[in-house]
Design an enzyme around this catalytic site. Structure first.
Site, mmCIF file in Angstrom:
data_model
loop_
_atom_site.group_PDB
_atom_site.id
_atom_site.type_symbol
_atom_site.label_atom_id
_atom_site.label_comp_id
_atom_site.label_asym_id
_atom_site.label_seq_id
_atom_site.Cartn_x
_atom_site.Cartn_y
_atom_site.Cartn_z
ATOM 1 C CG ASP A 52 -9.742 -36.267 13.153
ATOM 2 O OD1 ASP A 52 -9.487 -37.446 12.844
ATOM 3 O OD2 ASP A 52 -9.821 -35.331 12.329
ATOM 4 C CE1 TYR A 57 -7.386 -32.079 7.877
ATOM 5 C CE2 TYR A 57 -7.328 -32.873 10.128
ATOM 6 C CZ TYR A 57 -7.945 -32.821 8.899
ATOM 7 O OH TYR A 57 -9.112 -33.502 8.689
ATOM 8 C CE LYS A 83 -9.175 -37.115 9.081
ATOM 9 N NZ LYS A 83 -8.647 -36.348 10.239
#
Length: 333
Positions: A52, A57, A83
């Site tokens: 993931d 990030y 995402k």
């Protein structure tokens, strides 16, 4: 190889142990490109086949590292989630990120939960990853926890009226196999179930050895609707691994006290607290995977040992008797 579990009612299966890349992106602690890629390769070598990541990030760094480390692996053998909800834009001001995080890449984020924003985010992720397929798409950090009640209401209207159409289209046309939401609060997930069907939710820090409130509402509703849960942050930002942080900040006294009580029982049974914390969420049938976010390959290897540490049933029974475990919480066999 780790056991695999299905995501919702899709045909997609993930290994019960996945790799979360929030820390590896380098926004909280410094992690180099080489260290990040080594971590991803260590997970692969250990049989992990679910990774993931997210644009947020490392403001792009995590996606780049994941793609670089896994690009030569057979693509049908592993599952990737990323995402939407934030777009990266070149940083206009000199210096570091304006939110106080480390910024390995020279970008700032803007929130956009609209149809166009989601479509743009997916295209941008393809470029950073250097990959041609994304399996699971999570709407990232929508909710009052992140935005405050008033701003959240506006974002949720945008998602409901515009952004969900993009997600549905991407799934219907086979661009992605599953859609969901990735957040730190269960309330927004229950709200979202009120207007759409979702394959999977990534819930960070709220269904753990420390916290089990979702057993009262969210988890039964997900079982009814056929929505899987991926548990992020199973160590509650580090407090269940011997650090002093909870919810990405220094833990308050009541949390420290509860963790100390849980640790004392684990110590009596000669079980590391982190081992119990990592194994606990997977006992729930709605949980498809946990995705701890180790800082390094060495920390990942340590997690492997904890995942296989034998835990006696008496430990769970004592936690429940002490009021430290929800009465309805399933526990590992």
């Amino acid at each position: 190889m780790w056991q695999k579990r299905r995501i919702g009612r899709t045909s997609l299966e993930v290994t019960t142990l996945g790799l979360g890349t929030a820390t590896m992106g380098g926004s909280r602690v410094q992690v180099t490109q080489a260290e990040g890629e080594a971590l991803v390769r260590a997970a692969w070598d250990a049989g992990v086949r679910y990774v993931d990541t997210a644009p947020f990030y490392g403001v792009g760094a995590a996606e780049r590292r994941v793609g670089d480390a896994l690009r030569d692996r057979p693509r049908d053998e592993w599952v990737l989630s990323t995402k939407v909800g934030r777009l990266l834009r070149p940083r206009q001001q000199p210096g570091g990120s304006t939110d106080g995080r480390l910024a390995p890449m020279p970008f700032e984020v803007i929130y956009d939960y609209s149809y166009d924003g989601i479509m743009r985010s997916v295209e941008d992720s393809y470029q950073r990853l250097g990959l041609a397929r994304i399996d699971i798409l999570f709407v990232h950090d929508i909710g009052a926890y992140q935005h405050g009640a008033e701003t959240h209401a506006a974002h949720m209207r945008t998602l409901k009226d515009s952004g969900y159409r993009a997600l549905d289209e991407l799934k219907r046309t086979g661009v992605v196999s599953a859609i969901g939401i990735g957040v730190n609060e269960r309330e927004v997930l229950m709200e979202a179930l009120g207007f759409a069907d979702w394959d999977v939710f990534l819930l960070a820090g709220r269904y753990t050895l420390l916290e089990q409130a979702p057993l009262d509402d969210l988890l039964p509703l997900c079982a009814e609707r056929g929505t899987s849960i991926v548990v992020g942050g199973p160590l509650n930002s580090g407090i269940l691994a011997g650090r002093d942080t909870w919810n990405y900040a220094v833990a308050p006294p009541d949390v420290v006290s509860r963790v100390a009580a849980i640790r004392a029982i684990c110590d009596r049974h000669e079980v590391p607290l982190a081992a119990a914390a990592l194994q606990f969420p997977l006992a729930h049938p709605q949980v498809a995977a946990i995705i701890p976010g180790p800082r390094s390959a060495a920390e990942f290897v340590s997690n492997l040992d904890l995942m296989t540490h034998r835990i006696p049933g008496a430990l769970w029974a004592e936690l429940r008797a002490a009021g430290l475990l929800h009465a309805a919480a399933p526990t590992p066999a």
